[in-house]
Design an enzyme around this catalytic site. Structure first.
Site, short mmCIF file in Angstrom:
data_model
loop_
_atom_site.label_atom_id
_atom_site.label_comp_id
_atom_site.label_asym_id
_atom_site.label_seq_id
_atom_site.Cartn_x
_atom_site.Cartn_y
_atom_site.Cartn_z
N LEU A 111 -35.78 -7.58 71.32
CA LEU A 111 -37.13 -7.52 71.99
C LEU A 111 -37.94 -5.85 71.66
O LEU A 111 -39.01 -5.90 71.65
CB LEU A 111 -37.20 -7.58 73.38
CG LEU A 111 -36.58 -8.89 73.88
CD1 LEU A 111 -36.46 -8.87 75.13
CD2 LEU A 111 -37.36 -10.15 73.35
N VAL A 147 -54.70 -11.80 79.18
CA VAL A 147 -56.01 -12.05 79.91
C VAL A 147 -55.35 -12.21 81.48
O VAL A 147 -56.10 -11.89 82.28
CB VAL A 147 -56.72 -13.01 79.27
CG1 VAL A 147 -55.91 -14.46 79.41
CG2 VAL A 147 -57.84 -13.34 79.92
N TYR A 201 -49.34 -6.55 62.88
CA TYR A 201 -48.30 -7.00 63.87
C TYR A 201 -47.77 -8.67 63.54
O TYR A 201 -46.66 -8.68 63.40
CB TYR A 201 -49.08 -7.03 65.15
CG TYR A 201 -48.19 -7.68 66.40
CD1 TYR A 201 -47.22 -7.00 66.84
CD2 TYR A 201 -48.14 -9.10 66.80
CE1 TYR A 201 -46.53 -7.48 67.94
CE2 TYR A 201 -47.39 -9.71 67.76
CZ TYR A 201 -46.54 -8.77 68.46
OH TYR A 201 -45.53 -9.26 69.27
N ILE A 230 -40.73 -8.84 79.12
CA ILE A 230 -39.94 -9.89 78.93
C ILE A 230 -38.37 -9.41 78.83
O ILE A 230 -37.43 -10.32 79.43
CB ILE A 230 -40.19 -10.78 77.40
CG1 ILE A 230 -41.66 -11.15 77.45
CG2 ILE A 230 -39.44 -11.74 76.98
CD1 ILE A 230 -42.25 -11.71 76.03
N GLY A 251 -63.39 -11.39 66.25
CA GLY A 251 -62.10 -11.85 65.74
C GLY A 251 -61.20 -12.74 66.72
O GLY A 251 -60.34 -13.06 66.19
C1 UD1 Z 1 -53.20 -12.23 71.47
C2 UD1 Z 1 -53.18 -10.61 71.57
C3 UD1 Z 1 -54.15 -9.85 70.64
C4 UD1 Z 1 -54.17 -10.56 69.26
C5 UD1 Z 1 -54.28 -12.04 69.28
C6 UD1 Z 1 -54.15 -12.44 67.75
C7 UD1 Z 1 -52.09 -10.20 73.53
C8 UD1 Z 1 -52.27 -9.65 75.02
N1 UD1 Z 1 -53.02 -10.25 72.83
O1 UD1 Z 1 -54.64 -12.56 72.02
O2 UD1 Z 1 -53.89 -8.66 70.87
O3 UD1 Z 1 -55.25 -10.10 68.61
O4 UD1 Z 1 -53.33 -12.46 69.89
O5 UD1 Z 1 -52.84 -12.65 67.66
O6 UD1 Z 1 -50.93 -10.33 73.16
N2 UD1 Z 1 -60.32 -12.34 77.34
C9 UD1 Z 1 -61.19 -12.62 78.33
N3 UD1 Z 1 -61.22 -11.49 79.32
C10 UD1 Z 1 -60.15 -10.48 79.31
C11 UD1 Z 1 -59.13 -10.54 78.28
C12 UD1 Z 1 -59.28 -11.67 77.49
O7 UD1 Z 1 -62.03 -13.36 78.27
O8 UD1 Z 1 -60.45 -9.57 80.02
C13 UD1 Z 1 -60.08 -13.62 76.51
C14 UD1 Z 1 -59.93 -13.22 75.10
O9 UD1 Z 1 -61.07 -13.01 74.55
C15 UD1 Z 1 -59.23 -14.51 74.59
C16 UD1 Z 1 -58.33 -15.10 75.80
O10 UD1 Z 1 -59.09 -14.48 76.96
O11 UD1 Z 1 -60.30 -15.50 74.11
C17 UD1 Z 1 -57.01 -14.53 75.62
O12 UD1 Z 1 -56.60 -13.24 75.33
P1 UD1 Z 1 -55.41 -12.44 75.16
O13 UD1 Z 1 -54.62 -12.66 76.48
O14 UD1 Z 1 -55.75 -11.00 74.82
O15 UD1 Z 1 -54.56 -13.28 74.07
P2 UD1 Z 1 -55.06 -13.73 72.66
O16 UD1 Z 1 -56.49 -13.64 72.36
O17 UD1 Z 1 -54.21 -14.79 72.43
#
Ligand code: UD1
Length: 312
Positions: free
Chosen positions: A79, A193, A148, A13, A278
């Site tokens: 940041l 993701v 965090y 960012i 979680g």
């Molecule tokens: C974000 C944080 C995470 C934290 C959560 C709660 C980031 C990148 N992640 O997660 O560390 O615990 O907020 O505050 O900042 N997924 C898939 N396939 C993948 C990767 C992810 O299906 O290869 C899914 C995850 O299970 C989730 C969704 O995609 O349901 C988004 O994942 P992610 O990008 O990690 O974001 P958060 O879940 O919001």
């Protein structure tokens, strides 16, 4: 023109914001210790006559106070942080140092440095935890689930207290939702993701969906986040404000893959993986406060943002 210090300037960012601030005619000092920041992110900024980089650790006591006194920025975008939620669980001491104590050092330095008028802090939607009242509004009770998120909430309070101590100072804490875009490092399994999916597609692998793919997120392009940062640094405002930086649109992982397929011109077949322990089912922000206070509205639509990302 405003003289601006950006801590964590070489990050995902940070570097996009530096590029935008320079393009808008501001004078920028970047600060980074390159723990997670990368030099190549600042390729466009290096050599720019209004850009200067300081390689130092902002968490070392005295460093920020010295830079504010010597460099005399009018606004600071903070940041620099420990950005990984899993790392904050594995290393709570480092999380405390980088995500709470470093904010304290900045606030203390800003209160005594007469030239600093504005502080902008990178906060996170992680402060909301699993709050069930959607869309998430800034006044919703923060119930963070991770060290965090708890540290970001504590940092917001630190900023609020600094403004009370020094009324000439104003401050904004920006709660970024799920940010995506070029330069987001996909090497960690806990990267966003979208960058993981994009890396898989580039390498000819099937993106892995954890769970049923019905979970939703409020995905915001890094270019929009950079614009929100610019407005937060430069808009006339007094006092302390907490703002969501989000689009107000919920997108499921299934929709995300469909949009990626559309951008690529071919349907994407995902691999299935177990749901993450979680995992939050739905996260969606309400963008109204940032719009009324900053005039900020996320512009980029997801399909064209994804198309750009997949092209790069
Ligand atoms: C974000 C944080 C995470 C934290 C959560 C709660 C980031 C990148 N992640 O997660 O560390 O615990 O907020 O505050 O900042 N997924 C898939 N396939 C993948 C990767 C992810 O299906 O290869 C899914 C995850 O299970 C989730 C969704 O995609 O349901 C988004 O994942 P992610 O990008 O990690 O974001 P958060 O879940 O919001």
């Amino acid at each position: 023109m405003t003289k601006i210090l950006v801590t964590g300037a070489a990050g995902f960012i940070g570097s996009h914001t530096v590029d935008l601030l320079l393009a808008e005619g501001h004078e920028v000092t970047g600060l980074d210790n390159f723990r997670t920041g990368r030099e190549e992110n600042l390729a466009a900024a290096f050599g720019h006559p209004r850009f200067k980089l300081i390689r130092a650790d902002a968490a070392e006591p005295g460093v920020l106070a010295h830079i504010l006194a010597e460099d005399k920025p009018e606004a600071v975008l903070h940041l620099a942080a420990l950005v990984s939620v899993p790392e904050s669980i594995a290393q709570p001491g480092l999380n405390r140092r980088l995500n709470i104590e470093m904010t304290g050092l900045l606030a203390q330095a800003a209160v005594t440095a007469p030239g600093v008028r504005r502080l902008v802090l990178a906060s996170s939607a992680a402060v909301y935890g699993a709050c069930p009242d959607l869309p998430l509004r800034e006044e919703s009770a923060g119930r963070p689930l991770s060290p965090y998120g708890a540290a970001k909430l504590a940092s917001e309070h630190i900023l609020g207290r600094a403004v009370l101590a020094q009324p000439g100072l104003s401050a904004l804490a920006l709660r970024y939702f799920n940010v995506y875009g070029p330069r987001q490092d996909p090497r960690s399994p806990y990267s966003g993701v979208i960058s993981l999916f994009a890396a898989a597609l580039r390498e000819g692998r099937a993106p892995a969906i954890h769970g049923d793919g019905g979970q939703t997120r409020d995905f915001i392009a890094v270019a929009d986040v950079a614009r929100a940062n610019l407005l937060a640094l430069t808009r006339p405002l007094s006092g302390f404000h907490v703002l969501n930086v989000c689009t107000g649109r919920a997108v499921s992982l299934q929709e995300l893959l469909a949009a990626m397929g559309q951008a690529l011109g071919a349907a994407v077949q995902p691999a299935r993986a177990p749901a993450r322990v979680g995992d939050i089912r739905h996260s969606l922000g309400f963008p109204g406060r940032a719009e009324s206070l900053l005039g900020f509205r996320a512009g980029g639509d997801l399909t064209s943002g994804l198309a750009r990302l997949l092209r790069d």
